[in-house]
Structures are given as structure tokens and as C-alpha cells.
Design a protein around this motif. Structure first.
Motif, PDB file in Angstrom:
ATOM      1  N   LYS A 155      -9.162  10.082   0.001  1.00  0.00           N
ATOM      2  CA  LYS A 155      -7.771   9.798  -0.344  1.00  0.00           C
ATOM      3  C   LYS A 155      -7.579   8.312  -0.647  1.00  0.00           C
ATOM      4  CE  LYS A 155      -5.606  13.683   1.958  1.00  0.00           C
ATOM      5  NZ  LYS A 155      -4.664  14.109   3.005  1.00  0.00           N
ATOM      6  N   PHE A 156      -6.531   8.032  -1.402  1.00  0.00           N
ATOM      7  CA  PHE A 156      -6.331   6.674  -1.880  1.00  0.00           C
ATOM      8  C   PHE A 156      -4.877   6.224  -1.725  1.00  0.00           C
ATOM      9  CE2 PHE A 156      -9.985   8.333  -3.965  1.00  0.00           C
ATOM     10  CZ  PHE A 156     -10.852   7.262  -4.097  1.00  0.00           C
ATOM     11  N   TYR A 157      -4.725   4.964  -1.441  1.00  0.00           N
ATOM     12  CA  TYR A 157      -3.423   4.322  -1.594  1.00  0.00           C
ATOM     13  C   TYR A 157      -3.348   3.838  -3.047  1.00  0.00           C
ATOM     14  CZ  TYR A 157      -3.807   3.917   3.485  1.00  0.00           C
ATOM     15  OH  TYR A 157      -3.972   4.172   4.800  1.00  0.00           O
ATOM     16  N   SER A 188      -8.986   4.973   1.159  1.00  0.00           N
ATOM     17  CA  SER A 188      -8.660   5.054   2.583  1.00  0.00           C
ATOM     18  C   SER A 188      -9.927   5.271   3.397  1.00  0.00           C
ATOM     19  CB  SER A 188      -7.680   6.203   2.817  1.00  0.00           C
ATOM     20  OG  SER A 188      -7.664   6.532   4.195  1.00  0.00           O
ATOM     21  N   ARG A 189     -10.105   4.463   4.463  1.00  0.00           N
ATOM     22  CA  ARG A 189     -11.244   4.638   5.359  1.00  0.00           C
ATOM     23  C   ARG A 189     -11.016   5.846   6.258  1.00  0.00           C
ATOM     24  NH1 ARG A 189     -11.554   3.088  10.567  1.00  0.00           N
ATOM     25  NH2 ARG A 189      -9.657   1.874  10.326  1.00  0.00           N
ATOM     26  N   ILE A 190      -9.766   5.991   6.712  1.00  0.00           N
ATOM     27  CA  ILE A 190      -9.467   7.019   7.706  1.00  0.00           C
ATOM     28  C   ILE A 190      -9.372   8.401   7.076  1.00  0.00           C
ATOM     29  CG2 ILE A 190      -7.745   7.726   9.435  1.00  0.00           C
ATOM     30  CD1 ILE A 190      -7.044   4.714   9.657  1.00  0.00           C
ATOM     31  N   HIS A 191      -8.988   8.430   5.799  1.00  0.00           N
ATOM     32  CA  HIS A 191      -8.845   9.726   5.124  1.00  0.00           C
ATOM     33  C   HIS A 191      -9.831   9.806   3.968  1.00  0.00           C
ATOM     34  CE1 HIS A 191      -5.174  10.520   7.393  1.00  0.00           C
ATOM     35  NE2 HIS A 191      -4.866   9.259   7.171  1.00  0.00           N
ATOM     36  N   SER A 219       1.776   5.223  -2.367  1.00  0.00           N
ATOM     37  CA  SER A 219       1.114   6.364  -2.980  1.00  0.00           C
ATOM     38  C   SER A 219       1.102   6.213  -4.491  1.00  0.00           C
ATOM     39  CB  SER A 219       1.845   7.651  -2.592  1.00  0.00           C
ATOM     40  OG  SER A 219       3.178   7.577  -3.042  1.00  0.00           O
ATOM     41  N   LEU A 238     -15.905   3.670   3.332  1.00  0.00           N
ATOM     42  CA  LEU A 238     -14.813   4.205   2.513  1.00  0.00           C
ATOM     43  C   LEU A 238     -15.199   5.525   1.863  1.00  0.00           C
ATOM     44  CD1 LEU A 238     -13.782   0.817   0.904  1.00  0.00           C
ATOM     45  CD2 LEU A 238     -12.488   2.112   2.594  1.00  0.00           C
ATOM     46  N   LEU A 295       0.868  -1.175   0.000  1.00  0.00           N
ATOM     47  CA  LEU A 295       0.000   0.000   0.000  1.00  0.00           C
ATOM     48  C   LEU A 295       0.903   1.223   0.000  1.00  0.00           C
ATOM     49  CD1 LEU A 295      -2.759  -0.959   2.569  1.00  0.00           C
ATOM     50  CD2 LEU A 295      -2.945  -0.844   0.083  1.00  0.00           C
TER      51      LEU A 295
END
Length: 595
Positions: free
Chosen positions: A190-192, A184-187, A171, A580, A169
RNA sequence: GGGGGCGUAGCUCAAUGGUUAGAGUGCCAGCCUGUCACGCUGGAUGUUGCGGGUUCGAGUCCCGUCGCUCCCGCCA
């Protein structure tokens, strides 16, 4: 006695006669003689014949004796009569006389046969991949792959490399292929991205002082499939060396490739060092940056001879700045008219306006364009191609780029149709001196390959030369026309990097924002370093002599990047999407289908 | 996204626009004590990918669509 087996199905020999043993495996074949039943029991290691008497109590424990059912037999090892020995089996001198049997896993009727290599549709094979993988050729390929990878690790370690893991995972990288993204769940928003290659990480490892890195690295690229390109993921032998020159990288890889290819194949392998062909020469002679050197044909330039000739179509092309490329083929003049017609059609199918040819028969030049040329011009052509009676020269007139690409395709096609390729050999070469920059579709200067490559001549070259004349320390290794790998001496100087990006039209801030890790790292003492990343799947494909990369991958996806066994990609629960922060915006057609 | 090829029994394939769509293999039943791709006898297979059209008549010709595959684009 072990619950399942005392030996494998490839293990028992004459020496075991008299022993009471237990074997487990799949029913490969059944031969029912009424009074006696023979079963070939198969496992990973081999096949052993089981002899079953129908009066045994266990005989009725199973309703159908079906192939691919998993059974466990216990009984005595018996020597076969001399007349009954089967030399095709390594265990063919003995057989197991079954006293008891246990059914370990019954099989339904199978959708295609495992015990023969009969072709069947790939969709079916992929859906029942576990059955396909039991078949000998595919099973052997996967075993070969394992052994090759194991040997690679050994050879790399012997040459002073250590294996490191890098993140899966990471960028999204701005250059290259499409990324696979992971939300990303936390952000929210945003994506990995899954790495297209561990490129930046391996360079960071060099800056971190690890000196020699390697990894059998999974690489993820969302690009369409080809026969030699599996969609989704593939594996590279990724490596990077500190304080290393291009020659150091070549030495490591020549040792590696020649050892692996000699050990895992009976074909002849080129001696080291492998020959090196500058990119421009490869394009001139082979019309490709991955030439198959088993093919003896080469392209030559005949532009000067046609510049002033009476064949207006060709003279006109040269007049406008184009070229005429020729391929001389020994002994081709005797081919029937259809062969030449087919070649013309082939050339047209790859974008040619036509394909000229002249055959020399009984001292005379024949073919559609011969009559337009003077005796002197014909003589010059003959001498250029080294052609004599019975030989043919083919001609392609186009722009330089067009003629190279069409000529390359024609060269390959002629090699195949005339069966000119050298047999049972692996021909390696390095393609070197790739251009650092090229003009993109809009006529702007752009990186032609890897923006991290070191320009030959360094900063000085960037400052003083025409960008299109600057070469990079960028190289490919090619085997039998397959590109096995790409690599480069890296640009480890922040100043040179910024200058290179500037030439490609990007400001300093682009380097800082798109490649923050490398840019930051290079400012704190970066060692010169170089690397390469041979494709493991392609190496195994060549070694296994398979035309298709899916034949050396245990669980490949199909051409549409679907896993027909696991059902990937698949829909997910609404709850997962909400977590997500994802709302679907499907194409209209699919929305209709969903209703 | 575009181009080529293929799609008929579980599988591999055959079938001039013309009878009830066949063969091999697999499957089912029966026979068989030495096979090793065992053999022999019998049997069941089918929405000819799907939907239209042309025709007296379509597996076959035409159009569309779907699926698989090869190639182009794409693949720093």
C-alpha cells in the motif's frame, strides 16, 4: 563585543565614525594596491568597504585573498574623504579600517562569479545553488518571495481567514495529475500519496465548521516541467470560504491581488473589480482560456463572408462545418515580405495548414488570397476588421477548435513580434462559466475540470439540460497571460454529486469508493462553500518580472525533476527497499547501465 | 514519449572544411597607498560533450548518443 559582529554590512553611516566595530561577511571584491588593500565585505544587508594595511600582523594569516571567503574584521569606522565617497553604496560615506581579522570560512576558487550577473548554465547554477543564491538578483527574488508570503498571510488574516495545516502523507486521488507515491512499511503493497493540492481536506474543514480557511500549501504533482511550472512541488495560496458565492471569492481575491501587486511592483495594476470573461468568449476572442489582455489584438469570425467565396480552400472548410477566424492588425501592411512568410511558417508550426492575409495599400487589397475575393467580400472583411489603408487582416481556416488554438497562438506571436503589448502593467481578468462537461477523446461525456464544482442551475440543470450546455461555477484568475489560479463553487450536495458523476459515466459506488471522505461528510450537514488557490510561485514570478519560475524558488529541481544540489532522486539501500516490501523492476536499458 | 535550440579554457563567447583553436573574465606570479568592475606586466589553461563516419585535412559536414534548455503531449 559580539563574537562575530556589532553591525551588519549594510548598517554603518557617517554617524558611526569613531566607533570601534566588528563586521563579518563574504569577500565580494578585492582591490589590491600594494600599499593598501580594499575589500568589499558583503552580507545579506549590504556591502561595506574594509581598508587593510599590509603591515598589519593578520595580513599573512591568509594565503590567498579570494572572493567568497568569509572574514570577520574589527576596527574603527572612518569617514571617507569627499573625493573617495562611493554614492553607489549605502555605506559609501564610511569605511572600516581593519585592526584584526579572523578567517571564518575560506572559499576555494568559485565555479562562476557571484559579484556579477553574468549568465551561466543552469545545471551549474543548480549544482552550486548556495553560490547562485548569494547573487543579487536571485537573492532579491527569494527575499521578495518571503515578503509577499508574509503580506499574504497578513491580508488573509485581516479578511477573517485562519491558517490550517493539512496532511502531506495522504491517499492517492483518482483524478488529475500523476501522484508522488510513498510506500507504506506497515502495510505491504500500500502507498501514501503526496497531495496534489489540499482540495478534499479544505472542503472537509468547511464541513467541520471552520468557515474561512487558508494555507500556503505545498502541492506535489508528478508532471513534466515548463518555464512557468516547476516539477515536483509548488506552493498555492489555498483558500476556502463557507456560505460563500462566487462573488465573495472574487472580492477576497481582488482585494488580495490588487494589494499585493500594487505594493510589490511599480507597474500599473487593474482596478477592481477585475473584468470577467466567459470561457466561450475567451476562446472566441483570444483563442485561449488565459488571454494576455496586454495584447490589443482580438479574433473575429469571418466564416459567413468566406462561405460562398471564390477561395475554395476556405469555402470548403466552412462547407464542412469549420470556421474562418480573422485577426486585424493596424499598421502591419508595411512589414517586409519576410515578416509574412515567417508568420505563415509560425502558423504551420502550431498546426495550421496555412495562414491567409490581406493588406490594404493605397485603397487596394493585396496578398496571396485577395485575388480570389470579390469587391463586395473584400468590403465586408474590411468593415468586419475595421481595417483601413496600412492595415492587415490574417485568416485561419480550420475546425472551430483548431482555428481557436491556432488563432490564439498567432495572436500571441503577432503581439510579440510587432511589440504590441502594453508595457509596465498587470492586466487581470476572471475567466468564468467553464463548461461542466466536455467530450473526451473517445467522444464520451467527461468532467471538463473539477468534478467537485457546482453546476450552474444545480440538480435541475443536471436533470433537464444537455450535459454539454451545462456551465459550472468554475473560474480562473489570469494575469498577463499567466493562469494564476483555478477555483470553484463546490458541489456540496451528495445527491447532485452522484448525478454529476452519473452523467460522466460513473456510478454511485465510484463516488463512495473514490471520495469516501467527502461523500460521508456531505451526508452530515455540509455548508455551501467555494474556494480558489492562487499559485504563489507564479505570483512572485510576475512580481519579480522573471520569465522562469525557477528564478523565484530557492532550491528548484531541473526539467528532469532532479535536484542537482542534493542528488535527488537517488538510490536507496537494499535494506530500505526490503522494509518497504519493494522489489525493483527496472527498464532493460537501466539494468544494463547498472551492471 | 515527440519536436526545436544549444554544447569550444573554471565561466561567457569567437573561430570560410585548411598554420600551433582565440578573446574577455576568472586563476597563478610580479608591480602599485585611495580604489570601488582599481590599474599595469607576465604566465598556465583545452579529450572542441561522447562515439563513429565522410575527407588529403573536421571545432566546422553526416550518423548515433549523452547533457542542458524551450515547446507539444501531460498539468482534476
Amino acid at each position: 563585543m559580539h563574537k562575530f559582529r556589532t553591525h551588519t554590512c549594510g548598517e554603518l553611516r557617517k554617524e558611526n565614525v569613531g566607533q570601534t566595530v566588528r563586521l563579518s561577511g563574504w569577500v565580494n571584491t578585492i582591490r589590491d594596491h600594494g600599499g593598501v588593500l580594499f575589500i568589499d565585505l558583503r552580507d545579506h544587508y549590504g556591502i561595506t568597504q574594509i581598508v587593510i594595511s599590509p603591515d598589519k600582523a593578520f595580513y599573512k594569516n591568509i594565503e590567498h585573498w579570494r572572493v567568497e571567503t568569509v572574514l570577520c574584521f574589527t576596527g574603527d569606522v572612518v569617514a571617507r574623504d569627499a573625493s573617495a565617497v562611493n554614492p553607489k553604496l549605502i555605506t559609501g560615506g564610511i569605511e572600516l579600517v581593519a585592526e584584526t581579522m579572523e578567517v571564518l570560512g575560506e572559499s576555494e576558487v568559485i565555479p562562476f562569479q557571484v559579484n556579477k550577473e553574468e549568465e551561466c548554465s543552469e545545471a551549474l547554477r543548480l549544482k552550486y545553488r548556495f553560490l547562485d543564491l548569494r547573487r543579487k538578483s536571485l537573492h532579491d527574488n527569494i527575499v521578495l518571495r518571503s515578503k509577499v508570503i508574509s503580506r499574504i498571510r497578513q491580508l488573509m488574516t485581516e479578511q477573517g481567514f485562519l491558517e490550517y495545516q493539512t496532511p502531506i502523507l495522504t491517499s492517492s486521488s483518482p483524478e488529475g495529475a500523476r501522484d508522488y507515491l510513498v510506500p507504506s512499511r506497515i502495510h505491504p503493497g500500500k502507498f501514501y500519496a503526496l497531495p496534489q493540492a489540499p482540495q478534499q481536506f479544505k472542503q472537509l474543514l468547511m464541513v467541520s465548521g471552520f468557515d474561512r480557511y487558508f494555507q500556503i500549501a505545498p502541492c506535489f504533482r508528478d508532471e513534466d516541467a515548463r518555464a512557468d511550472r516547476s516539477p515536483g512541488e509548488f506552493y498555492q495560496l489555498d483558500m476556502e470560504l463557507s456560505f460563500a458565492t462566487q462573488d465573495d471569492v472574487f472580492a477576497v481575491n481582488e482585494k488580495l491581488m490588487s494589494t499585493i501587486f500594487k505594493e510589490f511592483s511599480t507597474k500599473k495594476v487593474d482596478g477592481t473589480p477585475f473584468i470577467r470573461i466567459p470561457y466561450r468568449e475567451a476562446m472566441e476572442k483570444y483563442g485561449s482560456d488565459k488571454p494576455d489582455l496586454r495584447n490589443p489584438l482580438i479574433m473575429q469570425d469571418a466564416s459567413d463572408i468566406f462561405r460562398t467565396c471564390g477561395f475554395k480552400a476556405f469555402a470548403g472548410v466552412v462547407e464542412k462545418g469549420g470556421v474562418v477566424k480573422t485577426i486585424a492588425v493596424k499598421g502591419c501592411a508595411g512589414q517586409p515580405r519576410k515578416f509574412f512568410d515567417d508568420m505563415v511558417a509560425f502558423a504551420q508550426s502550431v498546426g495550421a495548414k496555412g495562414l491567409g492575409y490581406i493588406s490594404w495599400v493605397d485603397g487596394e487589397a493585396k496578398g496571396p488570397i485577395a485575388k480570389f475575393l470579390s469587391a463586395d467580400e473584400l468590403m465586408k472583411l474590411k468593415s468586419l476588421g475595421g481595417a483601413g489603408d496600412g492595415d492587415t487582416m490574417f485568416f485561419i481556416a480550420d475546425t472551430l477548435k483548431g482555428a481557436q488554438s491556432i488563432g490564439g497562438a498567432v495572436r500571441t506571436e503577432l503581439g510579440l513580434r510587432l511589440d504590441l503589448l502594453e508595457k509596465d502593467v498587470f492586466r487581470f481578468c476572471w475567466i468564468v462559466d467553464f463548461p461542466m462537461f466536455e467530450l473526451d477523446d473517445e467522444g464520451k461525456v467527461a468532467f471538463s475540470h473539477n468534478p467537485f464544482s457546482m453546476p450552474q442551475g444545480g440538480m435541475d440543470a443536471l436533470l433537464t439540460k444537455d450535459p454539454l450546455d451545462i456551465l459550472a461555477y468554475q473560474y480562473d484568475i489570469v494575469c498577463n497571460g499567466t493562469e494564476l489560479s483555478s477555483g470553484a463553487v463546490r458541489n456540496h450536495s451528495p445527491e447532485t454529486m452522484i448525478k454529476a458523476f452519473e452523467i460522466a459515466g460513473y456510478g454511485k459506488e465510484v463516488v463512495e469508493s473514490k471520495f469516501p471522505a467527502l461523500y460521508r461528510a456531505f451526508k452530515y450537514g455540509a455548508p455551501p462553500h467555494a474556494g480558489i488557490a492562487p499559485g504563489v510561485d507564479r505570483m512572485v514570478m510576475l512580481l519579480a518580472d522573471e520569465p522562469n519560475i525557477r528564478e523565484v524558488i530557492a532550491f528548484p529541481m531541473n526539467q528532469k525533476a532532479e535536484d542537482l544540489l542534493m542528488g535527488a532522486p537517488g538510490e536507496v539501500e537494499l535494506k530500505q527497499l526490503r522494509e518497504l516490501h519493494i522489489k525493483l523492476n527496472l527498464p532493460k536499458k537501466q539494468e544494463k547501465d547498472a551492471e
